[in-house]
Design a protein around this motif. Structure first.
Motif, PDB file in Angstrom:
ATOM      1  N   LEU A 197      -0.063   0.282  11.333  1.00 46.69           N
ATOM      2  CA  LEU A 197      -1.484   0.521  11.574  1.00 46.69           C
ATOM      3  C   LEU A 197      -2.314  -0.423  10.723  1.00 46.69           C
ATOM      4  CD1 LEU A 197      -1.957   4.399  11.585  1.00 46.69           C
ATOM      5  CD2 LEU A 197      -2.688   2.811  13.353  1.00 46.69           C
ATOM      6  N   ILE A 198      -3.288  -1.046  11.362  1.00 45.84           N
ATOM      7  CA  ILE A 198      -4.232  -1.918  10.673  1.00 45.84           C
ATOM      8  C   ILE A 198      -5.612  -1.312  10.917  1.00 45.84           C
ATOM      9  CG2 ILE A 198      -5.242  -4.221  10.579  1.00 45.84           C
ATOM     10  CD1 ILE A 198      -2.542  -5.213  11.859  1.00 45.84           C
ATOM     11  N   ARG A 199      -6.261  -0.844   9.872  1.00 38.02           N
ATOM     12  CA  ARG A 199      -7.596  -0.239  10.008  1.00 38.02           C
ATOM     13  C   ARG A 199      -8.622  -1.143   9.348  1.00 38.02           C
ATOM     14  NH1 ARG A 199     -10.063   4.019  11.941  1.00 38.02           N
ATOM     15  NH2 ARG A 199     -12.110   4.456  11.091  1.00 38.02           N
ATOM     16  N   LEU A 200      -9.496  -1.745  10.160  1.00 32.94           N
ATOM     17  CA  LEU A 200     -10.569  -2.576   9.634  1.00 32.94           C
ATOM     18  C   LEU A 200     -11.615  -1.687   8.983  1.00 32.94           C
ATOM     19  CD1 LEU A 200      -9.105  -4.454  11.676  1.00 32.94           C
ATOM     20  CD2 LEU A 200     -11.280  -5.631  11.881  1.00 32.94           C
ATOM     21  N   LEU A 201     -12.006  -2.048   7.772  1.00 36.27           N
ATOM     22  CA  LEU A 201     -12.914  -1.205   7.000  1.00 36.27           C
ATOM     23  C   LEU A 201     -14.366  -1.592   7.253  1.00 36.27           C
ATOM     24  CD1 LEU A 201     -10.930  -1.034   3.647  1.00 36.27           C
ATOM     25  CD2 LEU A 201     -10.734   0.397   5.683  1.00 36.27           C
ATOM     26  N   LYS A 202     -15.183  -0.588   7.426  1.00 36.95           N
ATOM     27  CA  LYS A 202     -16.596  -0.803   7.737  1.00 36.95           C
ATOM     28  C   LYS A 202     -17.529  -0.125   6.753  1.00 36.95           C
ATOM     29  CE  LYS A 202     -15.713  -2.781  11.745  1.00 36.95           C
ATOM     30  NZ  LYS A 202     -14.869  -3.904  11.464  1.00 36.95           N
ATOM     31  N   SER A 203     -16.994   0.623   5.792  1.00 41.29           N
ATOM     32  CA  SER A 203     -17.855   1.324   4.842  1.00 41.29           C
ATOM     33  C   SER A 203     -18.401   0.341   3.809  1.00 41.29           C
ATOM     34  CB  SER A 203     -17.092   2.475   4.176  1.00 41.29           C
ATOM     35  OG  SER A 203     -15.947   1.992   3.523  1.00 41.29           O
ATOM     36  N   ARG A 204     -19.241   0.837   2.927  1.00 39.02           N
ATOM     37  CA  ARG A 204     -19.924  -0.024   1.957  1.00 39.02           C
ATOM     38  C   ARG A 204     -18.941  -0.857   1.123  1.00 39.02           C
ATOM     39  NH1 ARG A 204     -19.889   4.719   1.341  1.00 39.02           N
ATOM     40  NH2 ARG A 204     -18.714   5.770  -0.255  1.00 39.02           N
ATOM     41  N   ASN A 205     -19.314  -2.092   0.882  1.00 40.99           N
ATOM     42  CA  ASN A 205     -18.553  -3.026   0.037  1.00 40.99           C
ATOM     43  C   ASN A 205     -17.135  -3.309   0.532  1.00 40.99           C
ATOM     44  OD1 ASN A 205     -20.752  -3.094  -1.773  1.00 40.99           O
ATOM     45  ND2 ASN A 205     -19.976  -1.299  -2.851  1.00 40.99           N
ATOM     46  N   THR A 206     -16.847  -3.068   1.812  1.00 43.27           N
ATOM     47  CA  THR A 206     -15.483  -3.298   2.299  1.00 43.27           C
ATOM     48  C   THR A 206     -15.426  -4.267   3.471  1.00 43.27           C
ATOM     49  OG1 THR A 206     -15.556  -1.380   3.785  1.00 43.27           O
ATOM     50  CG2 THR A 206     -14.692  -1.004   1.552  1.00 43.27           C
ATOM     51  N   ASN A 207     -16.521  -4.953   3.769  1.00 43.74           N
ATOM     52  CA  ASN A 207     -16.520  -5.887   4.885  1.00 43.74           C
ATOM     53  C   ASN A 207     -15.501  -7.003   4.623  1.00 43.74           C
ATOM     54  OD1 ASN A 207     -17.383  -6.759   7.400  1.00 43.74           O
ATOM     55  ND2 ASN A 207     -18.933  -8.110   6.526  1.00 43.74           N
TER      56      ASN A 207
END
Length: 123
Positions: free
Chosen positions: A82-92
Motif C-alpha cells: 500500500l502506498i498512501r499519498l499524504l495530504k495533511s499539513r506539512n506532508t506534501n
C-alpha cells in the motif's frame, strides 16, 4: 499529533504488517523505516515506489484528471503493498508505504488505519 517514529510504529502494528516507510517522493529517500529485513529492503522499496507514484501522477496529468490519489495498491502473490499519498499539513510530497502479508492482513482495515495515521502525523 504524532511524529514519524510514532506513526511508523503504529503502521508496523497493523495486522499482517511486514514493514513500513515514510518516503519523500521528490527525492525517493526514506525519512524513516520500520521492519522489512533480508526479503524486503525498505530503502530499495522506497526508491522504487517513488517511481510508481511519479508515473501515476504523470498519467493523471496527461489524462487531465482533476482528482487526488488516495492510495495505490500493488497485489503480489503473498503480499499487499500500500502506498498512501499524504495530504495533511506539512506532508506534501510524502507517502506512507506499507507491506502486508496477505495471509494475515485485512486490506480494508489496513487502509482505514493508514488514513488515521496520516491524520495524526506531523512531520
Amino acid at each position: 499529533m504524532a511524529n514519524t517514529e510514532t506513526s511508523l510504529k503504529e503502521a508496523a502494528a497493523i495486522e499482517g504488517a511486514v514493514g513500513a516507510a515514510l518516503v519523500d517522493y521528490t527525492s525517493g529517500m526514506a525519512l524513516g523505516i520500520i521492519g522489512g529485513g533480508k526479503d524486503l529492503d525498505l530503502n530499495v522499496a522506497a526508491a522504487g515506489n517513488t517511481d510508481v507514484v511519479r508515473a501515476k501522477v504523470r498519467a493523471m496529468e496527461m489524462l487531465g484528471l482533476k482528482d487526488e490519489i488516495e492510495d495505490i495498491l500493488i497485489t503480489l502473490g503473498g503480499q499487499y503493498h500500500l502506498i498512501r499519498l499524504l495530504k495533511s499539513r506539512n506532508t506534501n510530497g510524502l507517502f506512507l508505504y506499507l507491506a502486508l502479508d496477505k495471509t494475515r492482513a485485512n486490506l480494508a482495515m489496513a487502509r482505514h488505519q493508514l488514513k488515521k495515521i496520516e491524520a495524526e502525523l506531523d512531520v
